[in-house]
Design a protein around this motif. Structure first.
Motif, PDB file in Angstrom:
ATOM      1  N   ASN A 208       7.387   7.617  12.850  1.00 17.80           N
ATOM      2  CA  ASN A 208       6.244   8.080  13.640  1.00 17.80           C
ATOM      3  C   ASN A 208       4.931   7.999  12.879  1.00 17.80           C
ATOM      4  OD1 ASN A 208       7.920   8.729  15.827  1.00 17.80           O
ATOM      5  ND2 ASN A 208       8.383  10.761  14.966  1.00 17.80           N
ATOM      6  N   ASP A 209       5.004   7.581  11.635  1.00 17.29           N
ATOM      7  CA  ASP A 209       3.801   7.479  10.816  1.00 17.29           C
ATOM      8  C   ASP A 209       2.959   6.297  11.296  1.00 17.29           C
ATOM      9  OD1 ASP A 209       1.879   7.752   8.940  1.00 17.29           O
ATOM     10  OD2 ASP A 209       3.163   7.380   7.190  1.00 17.29           O
ATOM     11  N   LYS A 210       1.717   6.578  11.670  1.00 18.25           N
ATOM     12  CA  LYS A 210       0.838   5.531  12.186  1.00 18.25           C
ATOM     13  C   LYS A 210       0.076   4.803  11.084  1.00 18.25           C
ATOM     14  CE  LYS A 210       0.124   7.834  16.640  1.00 18.25           C
ATOM     15  NZ  LYS A 210      -0.888   8.357  17.599  1.00 18.25           N
ATOM     16  N   LYS A 211       0.164   5.289   9.849  1.00 17.73           N
ATOM     17  CA  LYS A 211      -0.540   4.630   8.755  1.00 17.73           C
ATOM     18  C   LYS A 211       0.129   3.311   8.400  1.00 17.73           C
ATOM     19  CE  LYS A 211      -2.262   8.862   6.572  1.00 17.73           C
ATOM     20  NZ  LYS A 211      -2.286   9.678   5.316  1.00 17.73           N
ATOM     21  N   LYS A 212      -0.677   2.320   8.159  1.00 18.42           N
ATOM     22  CA  LYS A 212      -0.150   1.018   7.768  1.00 18.42           C
ATOM     23  C   LYS A 212       0.301   1.043   6.312  1.00 18.42           C
ATOM     24  CE  LYS A 212      -2.774  -1.851  10.989  1.00 18.42           C
ATOM     25  NZ  LYS A 212      -3.699  -3.034  11.104  1.00 18.42           N
ATOM     26  N   TRP A 213       1.246   0.186   6.034  1.00 19.09           N
ATOM     27  CA  TRP A 213       1.757   0.055   4.663  1.00 19.09           C
ATOM     28  C   TRP A 213       0.653  -0.449   3.740  1.00 19.09           C
ATOM     29  CZ3 TRP A 213       4.664  -4.595   2.431  1.00 19.09           C
ATOM     30  CH2 TRP A 213       5.161  -4.272   1.158  1.00 19.09           C
ATOM     31  N   ALA A 214       0.450   0.211   2.622  1.00 17.92           N
ATOM     32  CA  ALA A 214      -0.662  -0.115   1.725  1.00 17.92           C
ATOM     33  C   ALA A 214      -0.477  -1.428   0.987  1.00 17.92           C
ATOM     34  CB  ALA A 214      -0.844   1.015   0.710  1.00 17.92           C
ATOM     35  N   ARG A 215       0.746  -1.965   0.975  1.00 16.72           N
ATOM     36  CA  ARG A 215       1.044  -3.218   0.278  1.00 16.72           C
ATOM     37  C   ARG A 215       0.641  -3.159  -1.204  1.00 16.72           C
ATOM     38  NH1 ARG A 215      -0.352  -8.192   4.478  1.00 16.72           N
ATOM     39  NH2 ARG A 215       0.800  -7.339   6.268  1.00 16.72           N
ATOM     40  N   PRO A 216       1.391  -2.434  -2.034  1.00 15.29           N
ATOM     41  CA  PRO A 216       1.089  -2.367  -3.474  1.00 15.29           C
ATOM     42  C   PRO A 216       1.146  -3.755  -4.111  1.00 15.29           C
ATOM     43  CG  PRO A 216       2.694  -0.695  -2.841  1.00 15.29           C
ATOM     44  CD  PRO A 216       2.549  -1.618  -1.668  1.00 15.29           C
ATOM     45  N   PRO A 217       0.502  -3.936  -5.252  1.00 15.16           N
ATOM     46  CA  PRO A 217       0.454  -5.267  -5.888  1.00 15.16           C
ATOM     47  C   PRO A 217       1.808  -5.693  -6.437  1.00 15.16           C
ATOM     48  CG  PRO A 217      -0.546  -3.622  -7.316  1.00 15.16           C
ATOM     49  CD  PRO A 217      -0.290  -2.944  -6.010  1.00 15.16           C
ATOM     50  N   ILE A 218       1.997  -6.999  -6.472  1.00 14.28           N
ATOM     51  CA  ILE A 218       3.196  -7.585  -7.073  1.00 14.28           C
ATOM     52  C   ILE A 218       2.996  -7.631  -8.585  1.00 14.28           C
ATOM     53  CG2 ILE A 218       4.604  -9.669  -7.225  1.00 14.28           C
ATOM     54  CD1 ILE A 218       3.782 -10.301  -4.358  1.00 14.28           C
ATOM     55  N   SER A 219       3.982  -7.191  -9.324  1.00 13.87           N
ATOM     56  CA  SER A 219       3.897  -7.211 -10.786  1.00 13.87           C
ATOM     57  C   SER A 219       4.818  -8.290 -11.333  1.00 13.87           C
ATOM     58  CB  SER A 219       4.278  -5.847 -11.378  1.00 13.87           C
ATOM     59  OG  SER A 219       5.622  -5.546 -11.102  1.00 13.87           O
ATOM     60  N   MET A 220       4.421  -8.849 -12.483  1.00 16.09           N
ATOM     61  CA  MET A 220       5.174  -9.954 -13.073  1.00 16.09           C
ATOM     62  C   MET A 220       5.165  -9.824 -14.584  1.00 16.09           C
ATOM     63  SD  MET A 220       4.575 -14.026 -12.479  1.00 16.09           S
ATOM     64  CE  MET A 220       5.688 -15.243 -13.150  1.00 16.09           C
TER      65      MET A 220
END
Length: 322
Positions: free
Chosen positions: A266-278
């Motif tokens: 039910n959370d309407k907030k979009k996924w923040a998409r954290p950075p990809i680490s390498m």
């Protein structure tokens, strides 16, 4: 031990090599010491060269040099570099007899920021590509007066392994890898993720221990992964897909695709998409002039006539590439 480190409340000697001579596992050291050993400790603590004792002898004189570099980079989803810097360390292993004096020359391409703009202008006029170093620190054995006047690193090395210098640069950093992510939302319960990595270094080099961490949403229920090279696994405890590749040559590319199943929320907030680490390592074994163009192909060891110098590992160790 505290009485040897401090003298009337002021730090006198903190060199580990000198303090080790006072430590023993068999009773009191002074009861088993000869007069010669006691005189060596006295001269080592009170003399100007506290990091090296006299009377060191080796059958074969050897000197090993390791250059370790860490590249830290943060990039936006649009491919813009937000921050980047290189932290380097020059580590040496010295197996030399007597009290030798070593001297390295600095490459003409080096520009120390602390020296002012004049040096940078003179380098640009000469037509050579300069390498700007923001700051650098040296071991206490380095004579700073000669570094400022002659642009050379002159020192009497400690016995064994030690860190000669540290440096940091933030300009004209060449990206070792290029990460291209593509995320597509299929409804509210499914994500399709595709990540392509491209190596930008020379084909003669080889990257090892490559690990790419692709974050996933908190409401992930399952992941199906397909990768062209290496192994990939979804770790629910870390909310990430961990992709590991043993080795990858320069000027190559590889990709991974994943379908992520999501639980309804039910959370309407979009996924923040954290950075990809390498994280990865690039090993290179070359001559002394390959160390980021910083050290000149010059080494003087006085008064030793024969010495084996080996630049054993030039290890630009790239990590935390986001």
């Amino acid at each position: 031990m505290t009485s040897e480190i401090l003298d009337f409340g002021y730090p006198q000697n903190s060199e580990t090599g000198a303090l080790k001579t006072f430590i023993t596992q068999q009773g009191i050291k002074s009861q088993h010491q000869t007069k010669e050993e006691q005189s060596q400790i006295t001269s080592q603590v009170t003399g100007q060269i506290g990091w090296r004792r006299e009377g060191i002898k080796y059958r074969r004189n050897e000197l090993f040099l390791d250059v370790l570099e860490s590249v830290n980079l943060l990039m936006s989803p649009q491919g813009q570099v937000l921050s980047a810097h290189v932290s380097g360390r020059v580590v040496m292993k010295s197996y030399l007899s007597g009290m030798p004096e070593c001297k390295f020359g600095m490459n003409d391409k080096i520009v120390i920021e602390k020296q002012g703009k004049g040096t940078a202008d003179e380098t640009s006029k000469s037509g050579k590509q300069s390498i700007a170093i923001d700051d650098c620190t040296f071991h206490q054995c380095v004579r700073l007066s000669k570094f400022d006047s002659e642009r050379s690193i002159s020192f009497i090395p400690p016995d064994g392994e030690f860190e000669l210098m540290r440096y940091r640069t933030t300009k004209d950093i060449i990206l070792p890898f290029r990460v291209i992510p593509l995320v597509r939302e299929v409804g509210r319960t499914k994500l399709e993720v595709k990540v392509v990595i491209k190596s930008n270094f020379k084909p003669s080099l080889l990257a090892q221990k490559i690990e790419v961490r692709i974050p996933t949403p908190l409401n992930t229920s399952g992941v199906q992964v397909i990768c062209m090279k290496g192994k990939a696994k979804y770790k629910a405890s870390e909310n990430a897909i961990v992709w590991k590749i043993k080795r990858m040559a320069g000027m190559k590319e590889s990709q991974i695709s994943a379908e992520i199943e999501l639980l309804p929320t039910n959370d309407k907030k979009k996924w923040a998409r954290p950075p990809i680490s390498m994280n990865f390592e690039v090993w290179q074994r070359r001559g002394l002039d390959s160390c980021q163009g910083m050290l000149e192909d010059l080494l003087e060891i006085i008064p030793i006539n024969r010495c084996t110098l080996e630049v054993r590992k030039l290890r630009p160790r790239k990590k935390n590439w986001l």
